[in-house]
Write a protein that holds these residues in place. Structure first.
Motif, short mmCIF file in Angstrom:
data_model
loop_
_atom_site.label_atom_id
_atom_site.label_comp_id
_atom_site.label_asym_id
_atom_site.label_seq_id
_atom_site.Cartn_x
_atom_site.Cartn_y
_atom_site.Cartn_z
N GLU A 1 39.55 -26.83 43.32
CA GLU A 1 38.59 -26.29 42.35
C GLU A 1 37.46 -25.53 43.01
N GLU A 2 37.59 -25.21 44.28
CA GLU A 2 36.57 -24.43 44.96
C GLU A 2 36.80 -22.95 44.73
N ARG A 3 35.72 -22.22 44.57
CA ARG A 3 35.78 -20.79 44.30
C ARG A 3 36.55 -20.02 45.37
N ARG A 4 36.36 -20.36 46.64
CA ARG A 4 37.03 -19.61 47.70
C ARG A 4 38.55 -19.76 47.62
N CYS A 5 39.01 -20.91 47.17
CA CYS A 5 40.46 -21.12 47.02
C CYS A 5 41.00 -20.30 45.85
N TYR A 6 40.21 -20.28 44.78
CA TYR A 6 40.60 -19.51 43.60
C TYR A 6 40.68 -18.03 43.93
N CYS A 7 39.72 -17.55 44.72
CA CYS A 7 39.70 -16.14 45.11
C CYS A 7 40.85 -15.81 46.05
N LEU A 8 41.22 -16.75 46.92
CA LEU A 8 42.30 -16.51 47.88
C LEU A 8 43.60 -16.15 47.17
N VAL A 9 43.98 -16.91 46.14
CA VAL A 9 45.26 -16.64 45.49
C VAL A 9 45.27 -15.28 44.82
#
Length: 167
Positions: free
Chosen positions: A14-22
């Motif tokens: 649920e971290e923003r950086r993970c969401y942006c990575l995909v």
């Protein structure tokens, strides 16, 4: 042909950086995500996403999965002989069959294989796999010729994150 990366399900947080990575896997001539021919990895992604408590982030990841399911060219399907449950080693099996042999994990120091990773490499079935974390992957992929605009409203706005990709 675009490179293919194996993305461990632990990246889907649920971290923003993970969401942006995909989001960096969307668009023409962008990297592909390597998965197995039996969709075990896709099932692990789905389980991970459905376990999220933040409904907005969960919805975003589900929308990403829906888009990816309608764009089979975004996946590199790797033939795996056995459908037997091999746990998280499915990511290693798939990664070892890709050309760049790169596995993206959430955090190298805390991933399942951390004790055996030396200098960013993990040996699996006589293959040296490059293991990189979310931050390194984001930096590598975001420098691949596309513009990524991240809009992150304040936390009191229900933690909504929007990523727009311009090719």
């Amino acid at each position: 042909m675009a490179a293919a990366y194996t993305v461990s399900h632990c990246v889907l947080t649920e971290e923003r950086r993970c969401y942006c990575l995909v989001g960096l896997f969307l668009g023409d001539n962008k990297p592909k995500i390597a998965i197995d021919s039996h969709n075990i990895i896709v099932d692990k992604y789905t389980q991970q996403i459905l376990s999220m408590t933040d409904k907005t982030i969960r919805f975003g990841f589900l929308a990403w999965m829906d888009f990816m399911s309608k764009a089979p060219e975004k996946w590199l399907k790797v033939k795996i002989e056995s459908r037997n449950d091999i746990g998280d080693d499915i990511f290693l099996k798939v990664c070892s069959a890709t050309a760049n042999k790169t596995l993206i994990v959430y955090d190298i120091d805390n991933c399942k294989w951390a004790a055996s990773i030396k200098d960013g490499l993990y040996c699996f079935n006589n293959n040296d796999l490059k293991v990189i974390d979310v931050q390194d992957a984001y930096e590598r992929l975001s420098n691949s010729g596309q513009t990524v605009i991240n809009i992150s409203p304040t936390d009191n706005a229900k933690n909504k994150n929007i990523t727009t990709i311009i090719n």
